[in-house]
Write an enzyme that holds these catalytic residues in place. Structure first.
Site, PDB file in Angstrom:
ATOM      1  N   GLY A 122       0.827  -1.204   0.000  1.00  0.00           N
ATOM      2  CA  GLY A 122       0.000   0.000   0.000  1.00  0.00           C
ATOM      3  C   GLY A 122       0.858   1.248   0.000  1.00  0.00           C
ATOM      4  O   GLY A 122       1.901   1.299   0.661  1.00  0.00           O
ATOM      5  N   VAL A 277      20.769  -4.951  17.403  1.00  0.00           N
ATOM      6  CA  VAL A 277      21.177  -3.633  17.914  1.00  0.00           C
ATOM      7  C   VAL A 277      20.029  -2.620  17.816  1.00  0.00           C
ATOM      8  O   VAL A 277      20.245  -1.415  17.764  1.00  0.00           O
ATOM      9  CB  VAL A 277      22.425  -3.106  17.169  1.00  0.00           C
ATOM     10  CG1 VAL A 277      23.631  -3.992  17.445  1.00  0.00           C
ATOM     11  CG2 VAL A 277      22.171  -3.003  15.660  1.00  0.00           C
ATOM     12  N   HIS A 451      -3.767 -16.968  48.432  1.00  0.00           N
ATOM     13  CA  HIS A 451      -2.594 -17.687  48.937  1.00  0.00           C
ATOM     14  C   HIS A 451      -2.707 -19.160  48.579  1.00  0.00           C
ATOM     15  O   HIS A 451      -3.779 -19.728  48.705  1.00  0.00           O
ATOM     16  CB  HIS A 451      -2.516 -17.550  50.462  1.00  0.00           C
ATOM     17  CG  HIS A 451      -1.381 -18.335  51.051  1.00  0.00           C
ATOM     18  ND1 HIS A 451      -0.070 -17.920  50.936  1.00  0.00           N
ATOM     19  CD2 HIS A 451      -1.371 -19.507  51.721  1.00  0.00           C
ATOM     20  CE1 HIS A 451       0.702 -18.820  51.543  1.00  0.00           C
ATOM     21  NE2 HIS A 451      -0.058 -19.789  52.021  1.00  0.00           N
TER      22      HIS A 451
HETATM   23  P1  FAD Z   1       4.757  -4.685  12.513  1.00  0.00           P
HETATM   24  O1  FAD Z   1       4.406  -5.800  13.404  1.00  0.00           O
HETATM   25  O2  FAD Z   1       6.146  -4.583  12.023  1.00  0.00           O
HETATM   26  O3  FAD Z   1       3.751  -4.792  11.281  1.00  0.00           O
HETATM   27  C1  FAD Z   1       3.810  -3.935  10.193  1.00  0.00           C
HETATM   28  C2  FAD Z   1       3.161  -4.638   9.012  1.00  0.00           C
HETATM   29  O4  FAD Z   1       3.002  -3.691   7.963  1.00  0.00           O
HETATM   30  C3  FAD Z   1       4.003  -5.763   8.433  1.00  0.00           C
HETATM   31  O5  FAD Z   1       3.196  -6.884   8.193  1.00  0.00           O
HETATM   32  C4  FAD Z   1       4.535  -5.181   7.124  1.00  0.00           C
HETATM   33  O6  FAD Z   1       4.740  -6.179   6.126  1.00  0.00           O
HETATM   34  C5  FAD Z   1       3.382  -4.286   6.741  1.00  0.00           C
HETATM   35  N1  FAD Z   1       3.737  -3.199   5.834  1.00  0.00           N
HETATM   36  C6  FAD Z   1       4.735  -2.284   5.966  1.00  0.00           C
HETATM   37  N2  FAD Z   1       4.703  -1.399   4.956  1.00  0.00           N
HETATM   38  C7  FAD Z   1       3.665  -1.764   4.164  1.00  0.00           C
HETATM   39  C8  FAD Z   1       3.126  -1.245   2.953  1.00  0.00           C
HETATM   40  N3  FAD Z   1       3.615  -0.140   2.398  1.00  0.00           N
HETATM   41  N4  FAD Z   1       2.070  -1.885   2.415  1.00  0.00           N
HETATM   42  C9  FAD Z   1       1.538  -2.986   2.991  1.00  0.00           C
HETATM   43  N5  FAD Z   1       2.007  -3.509   4.132  1.00  0.00           N
HETATM   44  C10 FAD Z   1       3.052  -2.909   4.699  1.00  0.00           C
HETATM   45  N6  FAD Z   1       6.936  -6.751  21.376  1.00  0.00           N
HETATM   46  C11 FAD Z   1       6.233  -7.047  22.486  1.00  0.00           C
HETATM   47  O7  FAD Z   1       5.411  -6.235  22.928  1.00  0.00           O
HETATM   48  N7  FAD Z   1       6.415  -8.234  23.146  1.00  0.00           N
HETATM   49  C12 FAD Z   1       7.290  -9.150  22.710  1.00  0.00           C
HETATM   50  O8  FAD Z   1       7.437 -10.215  23.323  1.00  0.00           O
HETATM   51  C13 FAD Z   1       8.044  -8.866  21.543  1.00  0.00           C
HETATM   52  N8  FAD Z   1       8.928  -9.765  21.071  1.00  0.00           N
HETATM   53  C14 FAD Z   1       9.599  -9.483  19.929  1.00  0.00           C
HETATM   54  C15 FAD Z   1      10.537 -10.411  19.467  1.00  0.00           C
HETATM   55  C16 FAD Z   1      11.247 -10.161  18.316  1.00  0.00           C
HETATM   56  C17 FAD Z   1      12.248 -11.180  17.816  1.00  0.00           C
HETATM   57  C18 FAD Z   1      11.016  -8.955  17.597  1.00  0.00           C
HETATM   58  C19 FAD Z   1      11.755  -8.680  16.313  1.00  0.00           C
HETATM   59  C20 FAD Z   1      10.109  -8.028  18.049  1.00  0.00           C
HETATM   60  C21 FAD Z   1       9.401  -8.282  19.222  1.00  0.00           C
HETATM   61  N9  FAD Z   1       8.505  -7.353  19.746  1.00  0.00           N
HETATM   62  C22 FAD Z   1       7.816  -7.644  20.892  1.00  0.00           C
HETATM   63  C23 FAD Z   1       8.252  -6.074  19.079  1.00  0.00           C
HETATM   64  C24 FAD Z   1       6.954  -6.180  18.262  1.00  0.00           C
HETATM   65  O9  FAD Z   1       7.085  -7.215  17.318  1.00  0.00           O
HETATM   66  C25 FAD Z   1       6.655  -4.854  17.579  1.00  0.00           C
HETATM   67  O10 FAD Z   1       6.606  -3.827  18.543  1.00  0.00           O
HETATM   68  C26 FAD Z   1       5.337  -4.925  16.858  1.00  0.00           C
HETATM   69  O11 FAD Z   1       5.313  -5.960  15.905  1.00  0.00           O
HETATM   70  C27 FAD Z   1       5.033  -3.601  16.161  1.00  0.00           C
HETATM   71  O12 FAD Z   1       3.779  -3.671  15.577  1.00  0.00           O
HETATM   72  P2  FAD Z   1       3.401  -2.815  14.285  1.00  0.00           P
HETATM   73  O13 FAD Z   1       2.020  -3.243  13.912  1.00  0.00           O
HETATM   74  O14 FAD Z   1       3.669  -1.400  14.534  1.00  0.00           O
HETATM   75  O15 FAD Z   1       4.419  -3.270  13.148  1.00  0.00           O
HETATM   76  P1  NAD Z   2      17.222  -2.941  22.021  1.00  0.00           P
HETATM   77  O1  NAD Z   2      17.167  -1.499  21.810  1.00  0.00           O
HETATM   78  O2  NAD Z   2      16.395  -3.566  23.088  1.00  0.00           O
HETATM   79  O3  NAD Z   2      18.722  -3.391  22.322  1.00  0.00           O
HETATM   80  C1  NAD Z   2      19.777  -3.117  21.438  1.00  0.00           C
HETATM   81  C2  NAD Z   2      21.074  -3.199  22.222  1.00  0.00           C
HETATM   82  O4  NAD Z   2      22.137  -3.173  21.297  1.00  0.00           O
HETATM   83  C3  NAD Z   2      21.268  -2.032  23.181  1.00  0.00           C
HETATM   84  O5  NAD Z   2      21.651  -2.524  24.441  1.00  0.00           O
HETATM   85  C4  NAD Z   2      22.360  -1.218  22.516  1.00  0.00           C
HETATM   86  O6  NAD Z   2      23.174  -0.530  23.446  1.00  0.00           O
HETATM   87  C5  NAD Z   2      23.134  -2.299  21.801  1.00  0.00           C
HETATM   88  N1  NAD Z   2      23.908  -1.822  20.646  1.00  0.00           N
HETATM   89  C6  NAD Z   2      23.534  -0.915  19.718  1.00  0.00           C
HETATM   90  N2  NAD Z   2      24.506  -0.781  18.783  1.00  0.00           N
HETATM   91  C7  NAD Z   2      25.499  -1.623  19.126  1.00  0.00           C
HETATM   92  C8  NAD Z   2      26.756  -1.972  18.560  1.00  0.00           C
HETATM   93  N3  NAD Z   2      27.195  -1.406  17.425  1.00  0.00           N
HETATM   94  N4  NAD Z   2      27.516  -2.886  19.178  1.00  0.00           N
HETATM   95  C9  NAD Z   2      27.090  -3.493  20.314  1.00  0.00           C
HETATM   96  N5  NAD Z   2      25.915  -3.208  20.908  1.00  0.00           N
HETATM   97  C10 NAD Z   2      25.130  -2.301  20.316  1.00  0.00           C
HETATM   98  O7  NAD Z   2      16.905  -3.582  20.589  1.00  0.00           O
HETATM   99  P2  NAD Z   2      16.614  -5.072  20.170  1.00  0.00           P
HETATM  100  O8  NAD Z   2      17.014  -6.019  21.240  1.00  0.00           O
HETATM  101  O9  NAD Z   2      17.197  -5.210  18.814  1.00  0.00           O
HETATM  102  O10 NAD Z   2      15.045  -5.061  20.056  1.00  0.00           O
HETATM  103  C11 NAD Z   2      14.386  -4.206  19.115  1.00  0.00           C
HETATM  104  C12 NAD Z   2      13.037  -3.823  19.595  1.00  0.00           C
HETATM  105  O11 NAD Z   2      12.164  -4.934  19.644  1.00  0.00           O
HETATM  106  C13 NAD Z   2      13.076  -3.206  20.967  1.00  0.00           C
HETATM  107  O12 NAD Z   2      12.578  -1.900  20.860  1.00  0.00           O
HETATM  108  C14 NAD Z   2      12.187  -4.032  21.809  1.00  0.00           C
HETATM  109  O13 NAD Z   2      11.291  -3.251  22.544  1.00  0.00           O
HETATM  110  C15 NAD Z   2      11.416  -4.896  20.828  1.00  0.00           C
HETATM  111  N6  NAD Z   2      11.344  -6.243  21.423  1.00  0.00           N
HETATM  112  C16 NAD Z   2      10.588  -6.408  22.535  1.00  0.00           C
HETATM  113  C17 NAD Z   2      10.549  -7.645  23.154  1.00  0.00           C
HETATM  114  C18 NAD Z   2       9.733  -7.803  24.386  1.00  0.00           C
HETATM  115  O14 NAD Z   2       8.887  -6.961  24.634  1.00  0.00           O
HETATM  116  N7  NAD Z   2       9.943  -8.851  25.162  1.00  0.00           N
HETATM  117  C19 NAD Z   2      11.298  -8.692  22.670  1.00  0.00           C
HETATM  118  C20 NAD Z   2      12.081  -8.474  21.547  1.00  0.00           C
HETATM  119  C21 NAD Z   2      12.089  -7.239  20.929  1.00  0.00           C
END
Ligand code: FAD
Ligand code: NAD
Length: 475
Positions: A122, A277, A451
């Protein structure tokens, strides 16, 4: 179906799909466009969270933790067995199955709420039109009274650490490994580094985490962060702080990483290297010339408190806008926007966004850390309660960690709650609810807790704030 809608949502992740569903519930004519494609070529709704983030990571965290507990804890329960083995293909099959069930569920939810789910790319054009390019290459234009941008985020790549998807990988690749790497490197000791590092460590990898900052988990209350560091070390996660990676190169079947720290220059070899990162907002191909939507200097779509962009009737929610990149934060923004569009009340309380790190023990918090409160100059009091003194945690063989409450001295307001311990991610919801309703510490003290439950640790920590804990030592 005509191509005119009240609302078109771009992106069906945890910010976009709830916005679309709520718009449908609000009797608005709504479409949700998404281009997500899985590694097997299939299209799926659910975004990063369901396909390559929250859900698959939690599936693997659960499986690997069960293995770890079977190996190390079951004997304490009097349960022994012969040969304990990991069938990684089966484990990965379960992970994929959980994801498939959840993403298919969105199709059913869209149908039930009259959302037109459209697979394709989109692009917002001037005048609230959304140009959609379908997977077969065909194009059409949707007219919308309101557009909600929910295009999410993608991993940050490091120029000197060239991603190849096989040896130097991102979190998505690392969720789909088909064998346990013997030596795993992780750049970044953030949430992803710790969660995925834990998965592969539990399954047998030697894990080294290289973190550039000298402080461990700076966003976490430091009492909790110190305990976490101790626990991860015990588990064999080798976390090197102040480690600045200068380059990485894959050759043969190994990745060589050069980094420096206060001890000097180092070179270390891994079988796989995960780069974790941080993530950046994703807007490639999203905005046509003249859309009127603006980006800030870091690439986030600029919005006000209620997620309005600079273009009339165009909203943006989730990872693509400011604030923590968390699924639940995006969801609340999506719901708020869909309600505001329908003329209903809508608001997000950004002061009480919970955070959870799903390692073992889990870490969860809401509100301000003790360090932040101290810096604000407000007088405060602190109560802690160790899970070692919780009957339920002991019964679970999980008496590790603590609950900590930081409260205001003047009016007893709960300012922050910080937990490291069993089911911390579940326990934090009580604190979120308390803070959402501006509870005082006394309110929690006077609330009856069943509890024996883990939640009693929160009750006891609240009592400890005023040195009234019953099952703890009020230190
Ligand atoms: P996204 O989930 O990234 O969704 C965006 C969607 O838009 C995608 O499907 C993409 O394909 C689509 N899109 C983008 N541009 C277009 C376009 N132009 N046209 C059509 N479609 C498009 N957060 C938590 O709260 N708890 C967790 O435990 C957690 N674990 C995580 C673990 C990992 C490994 C990672 C990478 C992230 C994790 N996160 C977690 C973060 C979480 O996934 C994101 O905060 C969340 O998915 C963001 O939601 P969103 O809808 O903004 O974007
Ligand atoms: P993050 O911001 O949590 O951690 C990135 C880490 O990489 C930081 O500690 C930073 O100091 C370090 N870093 C950055 N540049 C570096 C470099 N050049 N060399 C070494 N260290 C470096 O980011 P993430 O772990 O990649 O996660 C991305 C996002 O996904 C986060 O915003 C997080 O909220 C979301 N996420 C959430 C969950 C959850 O809610 N449980 C799980 C996974 C991811």
């Amino acid at each position: 179906m005509s191509d005119s809608y009240d609302v078109v949502v771009i992106g069906a992740g945890p910010a976009g799909y709830p916005a679309a569903i709520r718009a449908g519930q609000n009797k608005l004519k709504v479409a949700c466009v998404d281009e997500w494609r899985n590694t097997d070529g299939s299209y799926a709704f659910g975004g990063t969270c369901l396909n390559a983030g929250c859900i698959p990571s939690k599936a693997l965290l659960e499986s690997s933790e069960l293995y770890q507990r079977a190996k190390e804890e079951f004997a304490a329960h009097g349960i022994t067995f012969g040969d304990l083995k990991v069938d990684l293909a089966a484990m990965q099959g379960r992970r994929a199955g959980v994801v498939k069930t959840m993403t298919s569920g969105i199709n059913a939810l869209f149908k039930a709420n009259n959302v037109a789910g459209i697979q394709g790319h989109g692009q917002l054009e001037p005048g609230n039109k959304v140009r959609v390019k379908a997977p077969d290459g065909s194009e059409r234009t949707l007219d919308a009274k309101h557009v909600v941008l929910a295009s999410g985020s993608i991993p940050i790549r490091l120029k000197t650490v060239p991603h190849d998807g096989k040896y130097i990988v991102d979190s998505w690749n690392a969720l789909e490994f088909d064998e346990v790497p013997r030596r795993l490197g992780v750049i970044g000791a953030g949430v992803i580094g710790l969660e995925l590092g834990s998965v592969w460590r539990r399954l047998g990898a030697e894990v080294t985490v290289l973190e550039a900052l000298p402080q461990f988990l700076p966003m976490v209350d430091q009492t909790i962060a110190k305990e976490a560091q101790r626990q991860y070390k015990k588990q064999g996660l080798d976390i090197k702080l102040g480690a600045r990676v200068s380059s990485a190169a894959a050759a043969g079947k190994a990745v060589t990483v050069a980094y420096s720290d206060e001890k000097g220059e180092h070179s270390v070899e891994f079988d796989k290297l995960i780069v974790a990162v941080g993530r950046r907002p994703f807007t490639a191909g999203l905005l046509a010339e003249g859309s009127g939507v603006t980006l800030d200097e870091r690439g986030f779509i600029e919005v006000d408190e209620q997620c309005r962009t600079k273009a009339p009737n165009v909203w943006a929610v989730g990872d693509v806008v400011r604030g923590p990149m968390l699924a639940h934060k995006g969801k609340e923004e999506g719901l708020m926007v869909a309600d505001l569009i329908a003329g209903h009340y809508g608001a997000v309380n950004y002061d009480v966004v919970p955070s959870v790190i799903y390692t073992a023990p889990e870490i969860a918090w809401v509100g301000r850390t003790e360090e932040q409160v101290k810096q604000s100059g407000r007088a405060y009091k602190v109560g802690t309660f160790p899970f070692a003194a919780s009957g339920r945690a002991r019964a679970m063989e999980a008496g590790v960690g603590m609950t900590k409450i930081v409260s205001a001295k003047d009016d007893d307001e709960v300012l922050g709650v910080h937990i490291i311990g069993p089911m911390a991610g579940e326990l934090i919801s009580e604190a979120v609810l308390a803070m959402e309703y501006s509870a005082s510490t006394e309110d929690i003290q006077r609330t009856m807790h069943a509890h024996p439950t883990l939640a009693e640790a929160l009750h006891e920590a609240a009592l400890a704030v005023d040195k009234k804990a019953i099952d703890g030592l009020n230190r």
